[in-house]
Write an enzyme that holds these catalytic residues in place. Structure first.
Site, mmCIF file in Angstrom:
data_model
loop_
_atom_site.group_PDB
_atom_site.id
_atom_site.type_symbol
_atom_site.label_atom_id
_atom_site.label_comp_id
_atom_site.label_asym_id
_atom_site.label_seq_id
_atom_site.Cartn_x
_atom_site.Cartn_y
_atom_site.Cartn_z
ATOM 1 N N SER A 105 -1.157 1.869 -1.000
ATOM 2 C CA SER A 105 -2.076 1.730 -2.077
ATOM 3 C C SER A 105 -1.733 2.962 -2.949
ATOM 4 C CB SER A 105 -3.484 1.802 -1.408
ATOM 5 O OG SER A 105 -4.634 1.402 -2.234
ATOM 6 N N ASN A 106 -2.961 3.479 -3.905
ATOM 7 C CA ASN A 106 -2.861 4.460 -4.624
ATOM 8 C C ASN A 106 -4.347 5.157 -4.748
ATOM 9 O OD1 ASN A 106 -4.608 3.004 -6.767
ATOM 10 N ND2 ASN A 106 -2.589 1.714 -7.215
ATOM 11 N N HIS A 107 -4.358 5.923 -5.499
ATOM 12 C CA HIS A 107 -5.782 6.790 -5.675
ATOM 13 C C HIS A 107 -6.804 6.366 -6.379
ATOM 14 C CE1 HIS A 107 -3.712 9.836 -3.037
ATOM 15 N NE2 HIS A 107 -2.974 10.160 -3.990
#
Length: 216
Positions: free
Chosen positions: A27-29
């Protein structure tokens, strides 16, 4: 009279989770704050809004038709299912570019010091919409860059047949993932560029919607 009354607007927001096994994912932030702020502003401008949101703890008002999804494929399927029905698409989600090619059925146990995961591309939602959109539809993409910001944003604008691109850079303090503020530039297909100062995401959402409303 609200400027978007009678218009149907579809917005994507948040990250996506691409599973590795039943307990891990790529995923990412992204928090979803920017996209949800845009959805709230679109409702305030009279639009009928559908928000397709990846995993996010940020709440949205009951006036928004929110569809929660997990993966890039989920988001792609939800967007494309009714793409003919909308007047404006604002694709602010930080969709993962890659996903594991094979997802383990059981939790991967730690055996060695290294683990190799083969990746494949996820569906490109912006490009898919760009290839299908009608002349009366407006497609707004987002570009989060770390270098060659304008060049990369212009390339995305042309390649994916967008009408506008909202560009922000991780080089700008207070912009990007996790913040309550953002600093953006908006490019359109007529080679116009509007640059805005650092503002709250609620105010940035207003700038984005004003630019969309004024776009011809």
């Amino acid at each position: 009279m609200p400027e978007l009354r009678g218009k149907k607007v579809l917005i994507t927001a948040g990250p996506t989770h691409e599973p590795i096994d039943p307990v891990r994912f790529i995923s990412n932030h992204s928090s979803g704050k920017m996209g949800i702020a845009i959805a709230e502003e679109a409702v305030a401008n009279g639009a009928e809004v559908t928000l397709i949101c990846g995993p996010s703890n940020v709440k949205s008002s009951k006036e928004i038709n929110r569809i929660n999804v997990q993966s890039a494929q989920n988001m792609f399927d939800a967007v494309m299912a009714e793409q003919q029905e909308y007047d404006v698409f604002i694709l602010s989600a930080a969709v993962a570019d890659y996903r594991p090619k094979f997802v383990a059925e059981n939790k991967i146990k730690k055996k060695d010091t290294q683990l190799t995961i083969e990746l494949e591309s996820t569906p490109d939602i912006v490009a898919a919409l760009g290839s299908k959109k009608r002349e009366d539809q407006v497609l707004v993409g987002f570009a989060l860059e770390t270098n060659n910001e304008l060049e990369n944003a212009k390339g995305k604008l042309t390649k994916k047949n967008c009408d506008l691109i909202v560009l922000n850079s991780l080089q700008d303090a207070g912009a990007g993932f996790g913040h309550d503020t953002n600093k953006v530039s908006i490019l359109d297909r007529h080679n116009n560029i509007s640059t805005f100062e650092l503002k709250s995401k609620a105010e940035v959402a207003k700038d984005i919607l004003r630019t969309i409303i004024a776009f011809k």
